[in-house]
Design a protein around this motif. Structure first.
Motif, short mmCIF file in Angstrom:
data_model
loop_
_atom_site.label_atom_id
_atom_site.label_comp_id
_atom_site.label_asym_id
_atom_site.label_seq_id
_atom_site.Cartn_x
_atom_site.Cartn_y
_atom_site.Cartn_z
N PHE A 602 16.86 58.95 -0.49
CA PHE A 602 16.31 58.05 0.51
C PHE A 602 14.82 57.87 0.28
CE2 PHE A 602 13.94 60.72 3.46
CZ PHE A 602 14.47 61.98 3.29
N ALA A 603 14.17 58.87 -0.30
CA ALA A 603 12.79 58.77 -0.75
C ALA A 603 12.51 59.98 -1.61
CB ALA A 603 11.80 58.72 0.42
N GLY A 616 2.19 63.16 9.01
CA GLY A 616 3.02 61.97 9.11
C GLY A 616 2.21 60.69 9.03
N VAL A 617 2.74 59.63 9.60
CA VAL A 617 2.07 58.34 9.61
C VAL A 617 0.73 58.52 10.34
CG1 VAL A 617 2.19 55.98 10.51
CG2 VAL A 617 4.24 57.06 9.56
N ASP A 618 -0.36 58.08 9.70
CA ASP A 618 -1.68 58.32 10.29
C ASP A 618 -1.92 57.48 11.54
OD1 ASP A 618 -3.21 60.12 8.25
OD2 ASP A 618 -2.05 58.68 7.08
N HIS A 638 13.85 62.68 12.71
CA HIS A 638 12.86 63.33 11.86
C HIS A 638 13.00 64.85 11.94
CE1 HIS A 638 9.15 62.98 9.49
NE2 HIS A 638 8.82 64.15 10.04
N LYS A 639 13.19 65.37 13.13
CA LYS A 639 13.33 66.82 13.30
C LYS A 639 14.61 67.33 12.64
CE LYS A 639 10.43 67.36 17.34
NZ LYS A 639 9.34 67.86 16.47
N LEU A 640 15.65 66.53 12.75
CA LEU A 640 16.90 66.87 12.10
C LEU A 640 16.69 66.95 10.58
CD1 LEU A 640 20.09 66.90 12.75
CD2 LEU A 640 20.03 64.56 11.97
N LEU A 641 16.03 65.93 10.02
CA LEU A 641 15.78 65.91 8.58
C LEU A 641 14.81 67.04 8.18
CD1 LEU A 641 15.49 62.05 8.04
CD2 LEU A 641 17.30 63.55 7.16
N VAL A 647 12.51 66.29 5.11
CA VAL A 647 11.14 65.84 5.38
C VAL A 647 10.29 67.07 5.67
CG1 VAL A 647 11.93 63.63 6.32
CG2 VAL A 647 11.36 65.47 7.89
N PHE A 648 8.97 66.89 5.65
CA PHE A 648 8.11 68.06 5.58
C PHE A 648 7.06 68.13 6.67
CE2 PHE A 648 9.65 66.40 1.58
CZ PHE A 648 10.51 67.43 1.20
N THR A 649 7.14 67.23 7.64
CA THR A 649 6.23 67.30 8.77
C THR A 649 7.08 67.46 10.03
OG1 THR A 649 6.27 64.90 9.16
CG2 THR A 649 4.59 65.72 7.66
#
Length: 936
Positions: A602-603, A616-618, A638-641, A647-649
């Motif tokens: 996905f990325a 994350g997004v600034d 996001h928390k699930l990922l 994801v890392f944040t």
RNA sequence: AGGCCUGUGGCGGAAUUGGCAGACGCAGCGGACUUAAAAUCCGCAGAGUUCACCCUCAUCCGGGUUCAAGUCCCGGCGGGCCUACCA
């Protein structure tokens, strides 16, 4: 009105010229890839620069196109993007389309054109409109949620949730396979739907699956859903307003249905706690926190003979002695049990249940909340008093909150009091007011106080304050096994199935036994079949339109892509025919922008880590209408990922800002009814209704077709150009405020741009004009402007930044009578620096003049102009002198003068001496740089 | 009903930490230029009183804190947004 250029002003900046300049540079920027943001690893990527990820909320491209409200937030992010680039950041500023969803489908149904076609033309129109505004988006990263290459990963993320459960000890998502293996290893007892228990090894596969479904983060659950027959779909609670669908305002009914759900409630605490990690508006955090709705209290069991325990949740266990009856929701299991027992109350009970179920939320609203209910004909034992208290049914108790049953304490709860009064149930005071006011019995007192009448042989809390009494009661119910402390959340699991055509299909199939099987990740995407007839099936029972694609629905496990180790390839299966809701695609799009073309993931983690960074997004800018729904869902995904290591944040959006709404004017008659803008005429600053001649008042209203006050970017651009539109929207007022559009005011910023043009270009000849020598006053003001504009952009105060640009241009403007233009204006070097600060706001004008004055390269890549701090202040400043708090004089003092120096200058001043008339001030207050106050 | 936000000229708004209220723009008025108008440029412009000095009153209303309040506190009134029987 744009004047027609006369011969002597052939080279004036007008709409035609703006159009020519703007479209020319837009073509150039797009063709040259000027706005491309290189990724780490690309040849032109500079790792020395810091990153900045700035994002606009995913637009939903409607058929109507952009109205002037859209570019407000987009212009703001564009200004910041251009500023950050100039300051030496690698800036990611992408754009794409949230293109699945109900409106496109409804529009398609209305027009008879397939949603794929209407959506594509809406996207093309939106893109054209955005590009005409000259926004600095990296269009090479553009995608739409309807692209199979994108929704493949939406389905993939859903599958990851399907394959996961929430581990309550480690407080994170874990693979469900591990849980299954553990249960199998322990051969644990599992509870079946009917309440009986059976060993894992002795249960059927369907029973095992249903047990695991009780843990999956994406699970199939039976839920009372909000069914909207007109829309032909179920809706999430959030999509319902006042008992009607948010979209269309159709009535909604409650109906039990097996649907795909997200176990967002597992994340309730983390979603609440992590609101402290983000830089979001307080109001938005408050709304999310209220939506999650954490409340602390206790769970208590009341015994009902023959039925068992009736469990309630209460935030006030200290009022247990005051519980004189109980109320359950009409959907509560005990109701069915009572009916199955027969008895005198059966018919009345069934009648009430049927009545309340058919009653839509609209009706409940309309009946002004008059409490209804009926006695169930059974009693429960109050565990504190040992009294038998009656159990009632009422629809003011909601099955979906707590346990669907309450202990009613009418003396200390307004709702219970109202109900008890209406049905003549006993009311018993158990809390006394702290201030000693006597209990009147006329109304419920829900405030904290001192416990009273709360004593039995086994416990007494009399005389204790509410907090202590609560603690003692919880301790007592815990040791006696009557209950326990409990935290309850208002947040409910997220209903994720929709009976729609235009959405992402679920990667899931069912066999003939009703077992569900996931489609293998390698077989994704499950493509949405091309359906000719996608009209909703209006019915009392949900019938997804995808059911019409019989060829697609009826298939085999192998054909559908189910792993052969799960199911034999030629097993006949039926595909899931519900689709995902419109929110799905917007839950993770910000991640895809980091690496939008990736076919394998996905990325890419490296790219994602670079652009998302630590927080994350600034900066995320979008409307406050998404304060709860989109932002909560995206945080959940996001928390699930995050738990799954993808994801890392901990949070997706570090800083959030809501732009205000752009409203418009409308007119109001004396009786308060609204008039369209074309139904009134203006006469010397007053308005009159044309039809009647009656006076009307101007009011602020939302833009709407009926009021004829909708303004589109296209028409403003045609009349003034995109730079003027951008500048006007940013000068209207603070970005966060709601502001009325006033067509008349646009001329102000247009004239400003004309003055900028005239500063550099001779209107008659088109020749470039520059000052021969530097005017020190203008030079100092230029430094101040560079400084102020930077500061104002940082705090998103674009209106004041523009005001300072206007002030500078006004100072530099040459008077008409100036014969030699090189005697005034800006030098080439000054013009270069000025264009640098103008560029974020009016990029086309800046780029054009940049070229015209002979600068090389593009202003879009030029560094932010430097300023000299020593130029920011004048040598002397004028300070106001107050005498006893009133300003009476002004004195000039050196800028750096300290308090004592200022005091002596002030006291020596002629005017001050005259005003003091020989009196010595009792006290002198000096605030350097600000003012002086002499107290006499 | 509760929660959050908000109230400044004729209008949109400025005043970033309590320190010259009204920046900037619109609309308005006056002047220059022009045969004239438009455009442009230069001025004026919160209200009041006999002027442009001065003075008085002015940031929804009423109190308070402070040398000093648009800004902070208390009470009221008006506007907006969100939630809405959440036990």
């Amino acid at each position: 009105m744009t004047p027609v250029a006369e011969p002597q002003t052939l080279h004036r900046y007008d709409a035609t010229r703006a159009d020519e300049i703007e479209t020319r540079w837009q073509r150039h920027w797009l063709a040259s890839g000027a706005f491309r943001a290189p990724n780490p690893g690309d040849a032109d990527f500079d790792p020395a620069k810091p990153k900045y990820y700035i994002l606009d909320m995913f637009p939903y491209p409607s058929g109507a196109g952009l109205h002037v409200g859209h570019p407000e937030g987009y212009t703001a992010t564009d200004i910041i993007t251009r500023y950050k680039v100039a300051c030496g950041f690698n800036v990611l500023h992408p754009m794409g389309w949230d293109a699945f969803g109900l409106p496109a489908e409804q529009y398609a149904v209305q027009t008879g054109v397939h949603p794929a076609i209407t959506t594509q033309s809406a996207i093309d129109n939106f893109r054209r409109q955005l590009q005409r505004l000259g926004f600095r988006y990296d269009w090479s990263r553009e995608f739409a949620t309807i692209d199979p290459d994108y929704y493949r990963w939406t389905q993939w993320i859903w599958l990851r949730a399907y394959h996961s459960y929430y581990d309550t000890t480690s407080m994170r998502a874990m693979p469900i396979a591990e849980l299954g293996a553990r249960i199998e290893h322990d051969d644990a007892l599992i509870t079946l739907v009917d309440g009986s228990q059976v060993r894992w090894s002795a249960s059927t596969p369907l029973q095992q699956q249903s047990h695991l479904d009780g843990f999956r983060l994406a699970y199939l659950g039976e839920q009372t859903v909000n069914w909207c027959p007109v829309l032909g779909t179920v809706l999430a609670n959030e999509e319902i307003i006042d008992g009607r669908s948010e979209r269309g305002g159709h009535p909604v009914f409650r109906l039990p249905l097996r649907q795909w759900m997200f176990r967002i409630t597992a994340y309730a605490q983390r979603l609440l706690d992590d609101l402290t990690l983000v830089q979001w508006p307080d109001s938005t955090r408050a709304m999310q926190s209220q939506w999650i709705g954490r409340s602390e209290g206790a769970e208590l069991r009341f015994e009902v003979e023959g039925f068992g325990d009736l469990t309630v949740f209460t935030t006030r266990p200290d009022t247990l002695f005051g519980a004189t009856y109980m109320v359950v929701a009409p959907e509560h299991p005990i109701v069915e049990w009572v009916c199955s027992q027969g008895g005198a109350h059966r018919n009345a009970t069934e009648e009430y249940v049927a009545w309340s179920r058919n009653r839509s939320d609209v009706d409940r609203q309309a009946e002004s909340r008059e409490k209804t209910g009926i006695a169930l004909g059974v009693t429960a034992i109050n565990p504190a008093t040992r009294e038998a208290i009656p159990v009632w049914i009422a629809d003011y108790v909601l099955m979906a909150y707590g346990t669907g049953a309450i202990m009613a304490v009418p003396a200390h709860d307004e709702r219970d009091f109202e109900f008890a009064t209406r049905f003549d149930l006993p009311i018993r005071q158990v809390v006394a007011a702290k201030d000693g006011c006597a209990w009147t019995g006329e109304r419920a007192t829900s405030d904290e106080g001192i416990a009273c009448h709360s004593s039995s042989t086994s416990i007494s809390i009399d005389g204790m304050e509410t907090a202590a009494a609560t603690q003692k009661m919880i301790a007592w119910i815990t040791t006696t096994g009557i209950g326990c402390a409990r935290v309850n959340f208002r947040l409910r699991d997220w209903l994720f199935s929709r009976q729609r055509y235009w959405g992402e299909p679920f990667p899931i199939v069912f066999d003939q036994q009703g077992m569900h099987y996931p489609v293998a990740e390698t077989a994704l995407p499950v493509r949405l079949p091309a359906l000719v007839d996608y009209t909703p099936i209006e019915s009392d029972h949900p019938m997804p339109p995808l059911g019409k694609a019989t060829q697609w629905v009826t298939t085999t496990a192998g054909e559908a892509g189910v792993d052969s180790s799960l199911l034999d390839a030629d097993t006949p299966v039926r595909r899931e025919i519900n689709t995902m809701p419109g929110w799905a695609g917007s839950c993770w799009y910000y991640l895809r922008y980091c690496d939008p073309k990736n076919a394998a993931r996905f990325a890419d983690p490296t790219l994602q880590k670079y652009w998302m960074g630590e927080r994350g997004v600034d900066l995320y800018i979008g409307g406050a209408e998404h304060a709860v729904l989109h932002l909560l869902y995206a945080r959940f995904w996001h928390k699930l990922l995050f738990d799954l290591g993808e994801v890392f944040t901990p949070e997706p959006f570090a800083k959030l800002f809501h732009q205000g709404m752009i409203t418009s004017f409308a007119f109001e008659r004396a009786d308060g009814s609204l008039l369209a803008t074309d139904a009134v005429r203006e006469e010397s600053g007053k308005w009159f209704e044309i039809a009647t001649g009656e006076p009307a008042t101007r009011v602020i209203a939302k833009m709407s077709k009926s009021l004829k006050n909708v303004v589109t970017p296209d028409e403003v651009i045609a009349e003034y150009g995109a730079d003027t539109l951008r500048l006007y929207e940013m000068s209207m007022g603070p970005l966060a405020d709601s502001k009325p559009w006033n067509t008349r005011d646009i001329a102000g910023v247009f004239r400003f741009l004309q003055r900028v043009w005239r500063l550099a270009i001779d209107e008659r000849t088109g020749e470039v004009l520059t000052a021969r020598i530097v005017d020190p006053g203008v030079e100092r003001q230029l430094h101040r402007t560079i400084h102020k504009v930077a500061q104002d952009i940082e705090r998103l105060a674009f209106n004041t930044a523009i005001a300072s640009l206007i002030e500078l241009v006004n100072s530099a403007t040459r008077p008409t009578e100036m014969k030699d233009p090189s005697q005034g204006g800006l030098t080439q070097d000054q013009m270069r620096r000025f264009l640098g600060v103008l560029a974020p706001f009016a990029p086309h004008m800046a780029e054009e003049l940049w070229m015209q004055i002979g600068e090389t390269g593009s202003v879009t890549t030029a560094p932010w102009p430097a300023f000299d701090a020593s130029q920011l202040v004048a040598d002397t400043i004028e300070l106001p002198v107050q005498i006893s708090g009133k300003i009476r004089a002004r004195v000039l003092v050196p800028t750096g003068a300290d308090a004592s120096a200022i005091e002596s200058i002030v006291l020596a001043d002629m005017k001050v001496q005259e005003l003091l008339a020989g009196r010595a001030p009792k006290k002198v207050i000096v605030v350097p740089q600000r003012m002086v106050n002499l107290l006499v």
